[in-house]
Design a protein around this motif. Structure first.
Motif, PDB file in Angstrom:
ATOM      1  N   UNK A 145      86.636 -40.138   0.037  1.00  0.00           N
ATOM      2  CA  UNK A 145      87.712 -39.552  -0.758  1.00  0.00           C
ATOM      3  C   UNK A 145      89.070 -39.799  -0.088  1.00  0.00           C
ATOM      4  N   UNK A 146      90.146 -39.541  -0.851  1.00  0.00           N
ATOM      5  CA  UNK A 146      91.467 -39.535  -0.242  1.00  0.00           C
ATOM      6  C   UNK A 146      92.475 -40.510  -0.808  1.00  0.00           C
ATOM      7  N   UNK A 147      93.540 -40.715  -0.058  1.00  0.00           N
ATOM      8  CA  UNK A 147      94.738 -41.417  -0.528  1.00  0.00           C
ATOM      9  C   UNK A 147      94.535 -42.923  -0.674  1.00  0.00           C
ATOM     10  N   UNK A 148      94.879 -43.442  -1.862  1.00  0.00           N
ATOM     11  CA  UNK A 148      94.863 -44.884  -2.117  1.00  0.00           C
ATOM     12  C   UNK A 148      96.220 -45.266  -2.700  1.00  0.00           C
ATOM     13  N   UNK A 264      75.372 -33.456   4.104  1.00  0.00           N
ATOM     14  CA  UNK A 264      76.190 -33.441   2.895  1.00  0.00           C
ATOM     15  C   UNK A 264      75.684 -34.491   1.920  1.00  0.00           C
ATOM     16  N   UNK A 265      76.163 -34.417   0.665  1.00  0.00           N
ATOM     17  CA  UNK A 265      75.732 -35.368  -0.358  1.00  0.00           C
ATOM     18  C   UNK A 265      76.410 -36.721  -0.215  1.00  0.00           C
ATOM     19  N   UNK A 266      77.393 -36.811   0.653  1.00  0.00           N
ATOM     20  CA  UNK A 266      78.109 -38.070   0.881  1.00  0.00           C
ATOM     21  C   UNK A 266      78.521 -38.137   2.335  1.00  0.00           C
ATOM     22  N   UNK A 267      78.993 -39.311   2.769  1.00  0.00           N
ATOM     23  CA  UNK A 267      79.511 -39.392   4.132  1.00  0.00           C
ATOM     24  C   UNK A 267      80.786 -38.568   4.245  1.00  0.00           C
ATOM     25  N   UNK A 268      80.925 -37.839   5.348  1.00  0.00           N
ATOM     26  CA  UNK A 268      82.056 -36.926   5.544  1.00  0.00           C
ATOM     27  C   UNK A 268      83.274 -37.695   6.044  1.00  0.00           C
ATOM     28  N   UNK A 292      88.935 -32.734  -1.575  1.00  0.00           N
ATOM     29  CA  UNK A 292      88.518 -32.645  -2.965  1.00  0.00           C
ATOM     30  C   UNK A 292      87.150 -32.007  -3.182  1.00  0.00           C
ATOM     31  N   UNK A 293      86.309 -31.963  -2.168  1.00  0.00           N
ATOM     32  CA  UNK A 293      84.955 -31.425  -2.353  1.00  0.00           C
ATOM     33  C   UNK A 293      84.998 -29.937  -2.660  1.00  0.00           C
ATOM     34  N   UNK A 294      84.139 -29.523  -3.564  1.00  0.00           N
ATOM     35  CA  UNK A 294      84.048 -28.112  -3.923  1.00  0.00           C
ATOM     36  C   UNK A 294      82.572 -27.705  -3.964  1.00  0.00           C
TER      37      UNK A 294
END
Length: 305
Positions: A145-148, A264-268, A292-294
């Protein structure tokens, strides 16, 4: 720098430091304009100073206005807008930064693929009445996740590409890794290549591409056996942070592909912040991307502190 968009044109007021520069100097030396784009601008006859076409080798004066076509009037036909839920965390006439959620590729990998951040940004632009050029400057893995960063004009895209290549765009990542990192900070300088035994994996390889990752420990969690770190890259290899941290025995939490525990369900991994000098206005830009994770997998209060 004083600049303004007028329709599809960009108008720049010549600053004191560019006094006596020519139009040719500005496009070639200041902005490093690609040859094909430079040729198209010359042939257009629409590069003007104070509203008049002048020779490109004529010295300019402070306060004069340089204007030229810089913006497209419609999206490229290959980009199909898609109504996906994304947040735009910074935008001006020339570029924007989107906060990519997990589960989206950065851009299409095949024709007709629309479940990507690029398609979502294209939808945002059409909905806001901006039927123009859009290009991603760098990528994030599907589950990162994050800035692109995106460019909204071809010239700006070429300038940002050059800045990225010359390491003038600083990106900071947050990561949760397995284990307690002994060194509070360090640098991993290991080449990365393809793993010939696995189609999507990369690995540290003497014959790979050079890759340098700097990391800094922020907080340790002994009970959970993990460490919160920040990372900065001197290169942008595929899966670089994931490969490097796995190589030193601290894979990302949730990164099953590289040996991380399935906490977690994805890489942190989250692209936390991006910093650079704006290629047109020359103002410093610093943008932080909220988690963004909730529920969140990152302890935001620690990073904010």
């Amino acid at each position: 720098m004083d600049s303004v968009r007028k329709g599809n044109e960009l108008a720049i007021t010549i600053p004191q430091k560019w006094d006596k520069c020519t139009v040719d100097d500005i496009f070639k030396e200041k902005w490093k304009t690609p040859k094909k784009m430079l040729h198209e601008l010359r042939m257009s006859k629409n590069v003007k100073v104070d509203g008049q076409e002048i020779p490109w080798n004529l010295p300019l004066l402070t306060g004069q206005s340089l204007s030229f076509p810089a913006f497209e009037s419609k999206l490229p036909a290959s980009i199909i807008p898609a109504d996906l839920e994304i947040d735009i965390i910074y935008e001006d006439d020339f570029l924007l930064i989107a906060n990519k959620p997990s589960g989206l590729e950065t851009h299409p990998s095949t024709a007709g693929h629309t479940n990507t951040l690029l398609n979502a940004v294209a939808y945002y632009l059409t909905q806001s009445g901006q039927q123009g050029y859009i290009k991603h400057i760098h990528r994030l893995d599907k589950d990162t996740t994050g800035a692109v960063l995106f460019a909204k004009a071809k010239l700006v895209g070429s300038m940002l590409d050059k800045m990225l290549e010359e390491r003038e765009i600083k990106r900071t990542y947050a990561a949760l890794v397995e284990g307690i990192i002994a060194q509070p900070q360090g640098t991993i300088n290991e080449k990365i290549g393809r793993d010939r035994h696995h189609a999507t994996r990369r690995r540290v390889s003497p014959g790979g591409q050079s890759a340098i990752t700097h990391y800094k420990a922020v907080h340790t969690f002994p009970k959970e056996n993990m460490t919160l770190i920040t990372c900065q890259l001197e290169s942008g290899r595929t899966h670089q942070i994931r490969v490097h941290l796995s190589h030193i025995g601290h894979p990302l939490m949730g990164d099953i592909l590289y040996g991380g525990p399935s906490k977690f369900k994805r890489q942190a991994l989250h692209a936390l912040k991006i910093e650079f000098i704006h290629p047109i206005t020359e103002e410093p830009i610093e943008v932080a991307a909220p988690f963004l994770d909730n529920p969140s997998i990152f302890p935001s209060q620690i990073l904010e502190g």
